[in-house]
Design a protein around this motif. Sequence first.
Motif: not given
Length: 328
Positions: A136-146
Amino acid sequence: MEYTHLGRTGLTVSRLCLGTMNFGPHTEEADAHRLMDTAHERGINFFDTANVYGRDPEGNLKGRTEEIIGRWFAQGGGRRERTVLATKVYGEMDGWPNGGKLSAFAIRKSVDASLKRLQTDHIDLYQMHHIDRDTPWDEIWQAMEVLVAQGKITYVGSSNFAGWHLAQAQEAARSRHFLGLVSEQSLYNLLDRTVELEVIPALQHYGLGLLPWSPLRSGLLGGILRKEREGTRVRGATAYASELLDTHRDRLQTYEDFADELGLDPADLALAWLLSRPAVTAPIVGPRTAAHLDAAVAALDIRLDHKTLDRLDEIFPGHRPAPEDYAW
């Protein structure tokens, strides 16, 4: 050298991007180092690679290209500081679960491995090499934000996304108040114009830069028929490229004849056309020699008039944006 901003960002990049996929499999390390030095001498500050590049015919030695670049950076002399470095994540690296794709686990593992191979503490443009329909995009973007917060990456890009994927990604990023994607890397050249349907309109809407890969379509747009006649064609093209040559031989002959009328090398004409297209930031060129690199740089000085562009559209028909291209 000409420069522009990467999409809607303030990042300044050269209008040609040095592609490094040949480093290792086809270009020896010493030659690759000389090419990168030459690129800097010519003003090219934008280099593209991927974690999986470097594979041999058996699929081994993934990561070798990043290692070659890393050893070049390690020579110092401002090499890293003067380079806008782009690499990619997604490709399976070790044959073990979570060795690829875009789970938060895989992204964290992949970025650390790339940083080690590249001998740097940050990646300027971290690109998703393909869409991951399982994460899911929320998982991808959370990882990229970190990763951005940790200073390991600065910007995020995509590669081989459809227009719908770009919209999904950007709307999910917007909901998180995150910058999201800044660029998309797509197959785009005179022979392959499918991105004109929906990808380019999406890029323009969201303010993303386009980085066309294979601008000469595996050499087909680089005067391949002339080289056949002269006996200078480089053998080793993929079977698929050979099939494309057989399919488009008549069209390519017309194209090469037109380039002769203009007094231009076919490769220069193909690059000049891409540089004239909307949303294009920098075609990714993969030279094997300094002479090839200089030929690519020469295309920056070519300006194509409307009559020439119209003739190229006749030889290689393009697309209007969807749905007008196929519906009333």
